[in-house]
Design a protein around this motif. Structure first.
Motif, PDB file in Angstrom:
ATOM      1  N   LEU A 146       0.846  -1.194   0.000  1.00 21.45           N
ATOM      2  CA  LEU A 146       0.000   0.000   0.000  1.00 21.45           C
ATOM      3  C   LEU A 146       0.879   1.241   0.000  1.00 21.45           C
ATOM      4  O   LEU A 146       1.911   1.284   0.690  1.00 21.45           O
ATOM      5  CB  LEU A 146      -0.919   0.019   1.226  1.00 21.45           C
ATOM      6  N   GLU A 147       0.447   2.240  -0.738  1.00 23.79           N
ATOM      7  CA  GLU A 147       1.137   3.528  -0.768  1.00 23.79           C
ATOM      8  C   GLU A 147       0.166   4.614  -0.322  1.00 23.79           C
ATOM      9  O   GLU A 147      -0.962   4.697  -0.822  1.00 23.79           O
ATOM     10  CB  GLU A 147       1.661   3.824  -2.177  1.00 23.79           C
ATOM     11  N   TYR A 148       0.619   5.423   0.644  1.00 21.81           N
ATOM     12  CA  TYR A 148      -0.213   6.527   1.139  1.00 21.81           C
ATOM     13  C   TYR A 148       0.716   7.518   1.844  1.00 21.81           C
ATOM     14  O   TYR A 148       1.282   7.218   2.897  1.00 21.81           O
ATOM     15  CB  TYR A 148      -1.261   6.020   2.133  1.00 21.81           C
ATOM     16  N   GLY A 149       0.870   8.689   1.218  1.00 25.25           N
ATOM     17  CA  GLY A 149       1.699   9.737   1.828  1.00 25.25           C
ATOM     18  C   GLY A 149       3.081   9.223   2.200  1.00 25.25           C
ATOM     19  O   GLY A 149       3.717   8.491   1.437  1.00 25.25           O
ATOM     20  N   ASP A 150       3.513   9.590   3.402  1.00 19.70           N
ATOM     21  CA  ASP A 150       4.854   9.194   3.843  1.00 19.70           C
ATOM     22  C   ASP A 150       4.827   7.995   4.793  1.00 19.70           C
ATOM     23  O   ASP A 150       5.806   7.731   5.492  1.00 19.70           O
ATOM     24  CB  ASP A 150       5.565  10.381   4.507  1.00 19.70           C
ATOM     25  N   VAL A 151       3.701   7.277   4.834  1.00 20.80           N
ATOM     26  CA  VAL A 151       3.597   6.123   5.740  1.00 20.80           C
ATOM     27  C   VAL A 151       3.473   4.802   4.970  1.00 20.80           C
ATOM     28  O   VAL A 151       3.040   3.791   5.520  1.00 20.80           O
ATOM     29  CB  VAL A 151       2.416   6.275   6.727  1.00 20.80           C
ATOM     30  N   SER A 152       3.904   4.811   3.715  1.00 17.44           N
ATOM     31  CA  SER A 152       3.749   3.622   2.876  1.00 17.44           C
ATOM     32  C   SER A 152       4.460   2.408   3.476  1.00 17.44           C
ATOM     33  O   SER A 152       3.925   1.291   3.470  1.00 17.44           O
ATOM     34  CB  SER A 152       4.268   3.890   1.465  1.00 17.44           C
ATOM     35  N   GLY A 153       5.664   2.616   3.980  1.00 17.19           N
ATOM     36  CA  GLY A 153       6.410   1.499   4.565  1.00 17.19           C
ATOM     37  C   GLY A 153       5.690   0.893   5.756  1.00 17.19           C
ATOM     38  O   GLY A 153       5.626  -0.336   5.903  1.00 17.19           O
ATOM     39  N   THR A 154       5.128   1.752   6.609  1.00 19.46           N
ATOM     40  CA  THR A 154       4.383   1.268   7.776  1.00 19.46           C
ATOM     41  C   THR A 154       3.147   0.480   7.342  1.00 19.46           C
ATOM     42  O   THR A 154       2.833  -0.576   7.909  1.00 19.46           O
ATOM     43  CB  THR A 154       3.955   2.456   8.659  1.00 19.46           C
ATOM     44  N   LEU A 155       2.444   0.976   6.323  1.00 21.06           N
ATOM     45  CA  LEU A 155       1.255   0.274   5.839  1.00 21.06           C
ATOM     46  C   LEU A 155       1.615  -1.102   5.288  1.00 21.06           C
ATOM     47  O   LEU A 155       0.914  -2.092   5.538  1.00 21.06           O
ATOM     48  CB  LEU A 155       0.553   1.093   4.756  1.00 21.06           C
ATOM     49  N   THR A 156       2.712  -1.163   4.553  1.00 18.84           N
ATOM     50  CA  THR A 156       3.130  -2.445   3.984  1.00 18.84           C
ATOM     51  C   THR A 156       3.508  -3.432   5.078  1.00 18.84           C
ATOM     52  O   THR A 156       3.202  -4.634   4.985  1.00 18.84           O
ATOM     53  CB  THR A 156       4.290  -2.234   2.995  1.00 18.84           C
ATOM     54  N   ASP A 157       4.129  -2.943   6.150  1.00 28.23           N
ATOM     55  CA  ASP A 157       4.435  -3.822   7.284  1.00 28.23           C
ATOM     56  C   ASP A 157       3.158  -4.404   7.902  1.00 28.23           C
ATOM     57  O   ASP A 157       3.100  -5.589   8.249  1.00 28.23           O
ATOM     58  CB  ASP A 157       5.219  -3.059   8.355  1.00 28.23           C
ATOM     59  N   ILE A 158       2.120  -3.569   8.025  1.00 26.24           N
ATOM     60  CA  ILE A 158       0.842  -4.041   8.570  1.00 26.24           C
ATOM     61  C   ILE A 158       0.222  -5.074   7.633  1.00 26.24           C
ATOM     62  O   ILE A 158      -0.321  -6.095   8.080  1.00 26.24           O
ATOM     63  CB  ILE A 158      -0.106  -2.851   8.796  1.00 26.24           C
ATOM     64  N   CYS A 159       0.319  -4.815   6.330  1.00 21.30           N
ATOM     65  CA  CYS A 159      -0.205  -5.770   5.349  1.00 21.30           C
ATOM     66  C   CYS A 159       0.514  -7.119   5.461  1.00 21.30           C
ATOM     67  O   CYS A 159      -0.114  -8.180   5.359  1.00 21.30           O
ATOM     68  CB  CYS A 159      -0.040  -5.223   3.938  1.00 21.30           C
TER      69      CYS A 159
END
Length: 270
Positions: A146-159
């Motif tokens: 997932l890509e969203y603003g500057d938190v893409s890495g955090t979202l991908t970790d949750i995924c």
């Protein structure tokens, strides 16, 4: 077909609603065909067509497009769509296609061939393809980002936590890696003219709920849902809430970019 899945009406409806149609990969297939074989392209056969998202994308390029699937629920959903006049559907196993030898210009399977009896399917595809006809198999890995603003890495970790929770419910017929299944099929195809692409990134803007809905169509999630519906719902809700918190958003309709990592192979029959 070795495995019969996606047969319930609710699952078929979710599949139609949430799965991503691979427009860009249709362009890759047609570009390959135009390099390798002469027009006009008469018949395309989309095997394991599901609810027809990919089948209809082929319509502008062929005189006739036929989607085949073993699931009546999926075909009912496909036929209920607004289909171009040259698109039709047939119920049959992937390994027993209702076409004459040498009749098809293209045989394709989009996110389906991993469920087939793979060697029997390759033999059947070879039977129905004309000389110069093409075989195109594609799918994607389940580690979508997932890509969203500057938190893409955090979202991908949750995924990745989401996917890890579903891993124990992966169908053993698939083994540890779908990519390896397709690479093995590619290696066993005896056509000398063939191409393999291990990672083609496809981006789609979707509501966050659309991403969750897509994961819920995966066979591993469906298996968990059948075994423990409350746990499946808890997992989805927990993942959704974690993602919203990281995004600083309150609405699950907030748009995110989903990155789907496709792999595919193309081959031309001598």
């Amino acid at each position: 077909m070795a495995e019969c899945l996606y047969e319930g009406k609710e699952h078929a409806a979710a599949y139609l609603k949430y799965r991503v149609a691979p427009h860009e990969l249709i362009a890759k297939i047609l570009g390959y065909m135009e390099e390798k074989t002469a027009k006009p392209f008469k018949l395309a056969v989309d095997v394991g067509c599901g609810s027809g998202q990919g089948t209809t994308l082929l319509a502008p390029y062929f005189t006739q497009v036929v989607g085949t699937d073993i699931s009546p629920a999926q075909l009912e959903m496909a036929q209920a769509n607004s289909n171009p006049p040259n698109v039709s559907y047939r119920q049959c196993p992937a390994e027993e296609l209702p076409f004459a030898a040498g009749e098809a210009d293209l045989v394709t399977a989009m996110t389906a061939a991993h469920w087939f009896d793979r060697q029997r399917f390759l033999q059947e595809a070879d039977r129905v393809l004309r000389p110069g006809g093409c075989l195109a198999l594609l799918s994607y890995t389940l580690d979508m980002e997932l890509e969203y603003g500057d938190v893409s890495g955090t979202l991908t970790d949750i995924c990745e936590e989401f996917y890890a929770a579903l891993l124990p419910f992966r169908n053993p017929y698939l083994g540890p890696s779908s990519t390896l299944i397709y690479k093995d099929m590619f290696d066993s195809c005896l056509y000398p003219d063939k191409e393999w692409d291990e990672c083609f990134r496809l981006r789609r803007s979707l509501p966050l709920n659309g991403y969750i809905g897509m994961v819920e169509t995966f066979s591993s999630y469906q298996k968990l849902q059948k075994k423990d519906p409350a746990e499946a719902e808890r997992l989805s809700n927990n993942t959704r809430n974690k993602l919203l918190s990281a995004m600083g958003a309150s609405s699950p309709d907030t748009e995110v970019v989903v990155v789907v990592k496709y792999f595919y192979w193309l081959a031309c029959k001598p």
